[in-house]
Design a protein around this motif. Structure first.
Motif, PDB file in Angstrom:
ATOM      1  N   LEU A 188       0.819  -1.211   0.000  1.00  0.00           N
ATOM      2  CA  LEU A 188       0.000   0.000   0.000  1.00  0.00           C
ATOM      3  C   LEU A 188       0.855   1.264   0.000  1.00  0.00           C
ATOM      4  CD1 LEU A 188      -2.803  -0.891   2.583  1.00  0.00           C
ATOM      5  CD2 LEU A 188      -2.910  -0.994   0.090  1.00  0.00           C
ATOM      6  N   PRO A 189       0.354   2.365  -0.587  1.00  0.00           N
ATOM      7  CA  PRO A 189       1.058   3.652  -0.546  1.00  0.00           C
ATOM      8  C   PRO A 189       0.909   4.312   0.820  1.00  0.00           C
ATOM      9  CG  PRO A 189      -0.996   3.900  -1.740  1.00  0.00           C
ATOM     10  CD  PRO A 189      -0.861   2.429  -1.440  1.00  0.00           C
ATOM     11  N   LEU A 190       1.428   3.631   1.838  1.00  0.00           N
ATOM     12  CA  LEU A 190       1.415   4.078   3.229  1.00  0.00           C
ATOM     13  C   LEU A 190       2.801   3.871   3.823  1.00  0.00           C
ATOM     14  CD1 LEU A 190      -1.787   2.431   4.808  1.00  0.00           C
ATOM     15  CD2 LEU A 190      -1.434   4.877   4.449  1.00  0.00           C
ATOM     16  N   ARG A 191       3.047   4.522   4.940  1.00  0.00           N
ATOM     17  CA  ARG A 191       4.169   4.150   5.813  1.00  0.00           C
ATOM     18  C   ARG A 191       3.543   3.677   7.113  1.00  0.00           C
ATOM     19  NH1 ARG A 191       7.113   8.984   7.170  1.00  0.00           N
ATOM     20  NH2 ARG A 191       5.185  10.051   6.563  1.00  0.00           N
ATOM     21  N   SER A 230     -12.357   8.499  -1.754  1.00  0.00           N
ATOM     22  CA  SER A 230     -11.884   7.382  -2.565  1.00  0.00           C
ATOM     23  C   SER A 230     -12.869   7.018  -3.676  1.00  0.00           C
ATOM     24  CB  SER A 230     -11.671   6.155  -1.677  1.00  0.00           C
ATOM     25  OG  SER A 230     -12.917   5.688  -1.169  1.00  0.00           O
ATOM     26  N   GLY A 231     -14.117   7.500  -3.576  1.00  0.00           N
ATOM     27  CA  GLY A 231     -15.145   7.106  -4.523  1.00  0.00           C
ATOM     28  C   GLY A 231     -15.857   5.827  -4.127  1.00  0.00           C
ATOM     29  N   GLY A 262       3.937   7.243   1.956  1.00  0.00           N
ATOM     30  CA  GLY A 262       2.664   7.953   1.981  1.00  0.00           C
ATOM     31  C   GLY A 262       2.326   8.368   3.397  1.00  0.00           C
ATOM     32  N   PRO A 263       1.032   8.572   3.712  1.00  0.00           N
ATOM     33  CA  PRO A 263       0.646   8.971   5.066  1.00  0.00           C
ATOM     34  C   PRO A 263       1.174   7.971   6.093  1.00  0.00           C
ATOM     35  CG  PRO A 263      -1.244   9.052   3.590  1.00  0.00           C
ATOM     36  CD  PRO A 263      -0.138   8.396   2.827  1.00  0.00           C
ATOM     37  N   LEU A 290      -6.961   6.348   6.026  1.00  0.00           N
ATOM     38  CA  LEU A 290      -8.184   5.592   5.759  1.00  0.00           C
ATOM     39  C   LEU A 290      -8.581   5.660   4.290  1.00  0.00           C
ATOM     40  CD1 LEU A 290     -10.255   6.484   8.942  1.00  0.00           C
ATOM     41  CD2 LEU A 290      -9.008   4.380   8.465  1.00  0.00           C
ATOM     42  N   THR A 291      -8.228   6.748   3.610  1.00  0.00           N
ATOM     43  CA  THR A 291      -8.513   6.843   2.179  1.00  0.00           C
ATOM     44  C   THR A 291      -7.701   5.810   1.394  1.00  0.00           C
ATOM     45  OG1 THR A 291      -9.072   9.192   2.351  1.00  0.00           O
ATOM     46  CG2 THR A 291      -8.500   8.369   0.165  1.00  0.00           C
ATOM     47  N   VAL A 292      -6.465   5.587   1.802  1.00  0.00           N
ATOM     48  CA  VAL A 292      -5.660   4.550   1.144  1.00  0.00           C
ATOM     49  C   VAL A 292      -6.327   3.186   1.313  1.00  0.00           C
ATOM     50  CG1 VAL A 292      -3.455   3.312   1.185  1.00  0.00           C
ATOM     51  CG2 VAL A 292      -3.487   5.809   1.346  1.00  0.00           C
TER      52      VAL A 292
END
Length: 462
Positions: A62-65, A427-428, A87-88, A128-130
């Protein structure tokens, strides 16, 4: 929108209190008030290990840390580990409890872990959007097919029978008018606004709520002499605005707190001769009306009662009348998967709730009634901005929320709820629409869409 709990009293001497075992968050959890937050649930070592393996593997993609604390609870100390593609930042202070909760309760455990202070994020909505962006791929397909074996089923007590609906509504909307007034704007409108441009400014929120209400009233053809039925009163702003146009309004709600304040606001506007607010189930409404408006009420109906809801709308609508319906929606395939599932939102925020898809609204209204949808306009980004403003206002008034008797766990719950909802719209994964419906004869003569969000408003969010 529809917390399943009553206001939390401040922790007093003698109360059963469990400390949250993290180094960064030092909170006290009232074990009587929050039994499932005070301690991680029972979970076998094997199940917890499998959950930890699967969650770590998902986080790595995921684009997170995601910073997992070491054994000493320090996410910057020895043994700490960082996962993700960047990311976040999400900080997990107590990885053992975090994985154990997810292993035992899935996404309910994920939310309860946040409530317990076992993980945090400076940009909670971003994190949470990720997750919302990747909800369909977080669980491997092979395990998704086994969802029915591990996902909790909705409790029978939350079914929206007439008695059950009263209890479900009470557990959210009767929390405290003072609580809602702290983060809503002066209109006390608890549904998506429609803005003229983004980013939305807080001082323009009342005007954006009035713009939304006017779109619905225009779509339903509400004017002087209109007999209007409103299903779901809120705190009365739509009823007051409709009566100011010269309409005669009957509004129904199951919330005693909302009805009391709505009546006060109607009297303050000098419109008590034009507005009647009834404590009544929508299924108990009588009479015939030129227009029916219902704003984000269908989400509280329960999917098995959607046919009855639309049949009620049809029975109450006079020939040639119109229905304006605002509804939160979700993708149809996700809705079908979610129908039987008991979630964190059901447990703590909206008991008995179910968000429909646009397809479900079309299918159910078409199959159960002679109603036809003549227009449907989506404006999800406007809800994301509305929720951002509510979340920021709630964060600023933490001391006032505490003064009302809501403890730290409740405040984390509510923060998570607002950020979780905002992430859904950003996020849609979630959308919001205004539908206009007519009876079969009216729909046949319709010349085109009505009640659509103005182009300059809608385009601002796309």
């Amino acid at each position: 929108m529809t917390v399943s709990s009553t206001p939390a009293a401040p922790v007093t001497a003698g109360a059963a209190v469990s400390p949250v075992s993290t180094s960064r968050v030092r909170a006290a959890v009232d074990a009587e008030r929050w039994p499932d937050v005070a301690a991680a649930p029972r979970c076998s070592a094997a199940r917890a290990a499998v959950a930890a393996f699967l969650v770590r593997r998902a986080l790595e993609r995921l684009p997170l840390r995601v910073r997992l604390a070491g054994a000493d609870g320090d996410d910057a100390g020895e043994g700490a580990r960082t996962l993700g593609l960047g990311g976040p930042l999400m900080r997990v202070h107590d990885p053992r409890s975090f994985f154990r909760r997810i292993g035992a309760e899935g996404l309910i455990g994920f939310g309860e872990s946040y409530m317990a202070g076992e993980w945090d994020a400076d940009d909670l909505t971003g994190v949470l959007t990720v997750f919302a962006d990747n909800v369909a791929t977080l669980v491997p397909p092979s395990l998704q097919r086994l969802r029915g074996a591990w996902a909790r089923r909705r409790p029978e007590a939350q079914r929206n029978t007439r008695e059950g609906a009263r209890d479900n509504i009470h557990r959210h909307y009767d929390l405290s008018n003072d609580l809602f007034s702290l983060f809503l704007d002066e209109t006390m409108t608890y549904s998506s606004a429609v803005f003229r441009g983004f980013p939305a400014d807080e001082h323009l929120l009342p005007a954006a709520q009035h713009r939304k209400i006017d779109l619905l009233l225009d779509a339903a053809g509400v004017g002087p002499g209109t007999r209007l039925l409103e299903i779901g009163t809120g705190w009365g702003e739509l009823a007051v605005r409709a009566a100011s146009r010269g309409a005669r309004v009957v509004s129904v709600t199951l919330s005693r707190e909302q009805r009391g304040l709505a009546l006060e606001r109607v009297r303050a506007a000098g419109l008590q001769d034009r507005v009647e607010v009834l404590l009544r189930d929508y299924r108990e409404v009588e009479g015939e009306y030129d227009a029916v408006v219902s704003v984000e009420m269908i989400e509280a109906v329960g999917h098995e009662f959607w046919p009855e809801y639309f049949r009620t709308l049809e029975r109450r609508l006079a020939p040639g009348g119109r229905i304006a319906l605002q509804a939160i929606t979700m993708p149809h395939d996700r809705m079908l998967v979610s129908l039987p599932t008991f979630t964190w939102i059901h447990k703590y925020v909206f008991p008995g709730g179910m968000i429909p898809s646009a397809e479900a609204i079309s299918e159910v209204s078409g199959e159960a009634t002679g109603l036809r949808i003549v227009s449907a306009e989506a404006f999800g980004p406007h809800y994301a901005e509305t929720l951002r403003l509510w979340r920021e206002r709630f964060a600023r008034c933490a001391d006032e929320v505490a003064a009302l008797g809501f403890d730290a766990v409740f405040r984390r719950l509510w923060t998570f709820y607002l950020a979780y909802s905002e992430a859904g719209f950003r996020s849609g994964y979630l959308d919001v629409r205004q539908f206009v419906l007519e009876g079969a004869a009216g729909a046949a003569g319709a010349s085109g869409p009505t009640g659509a969000v103005h182009a300059e408003d809608s385009a601002a969010g796309r």
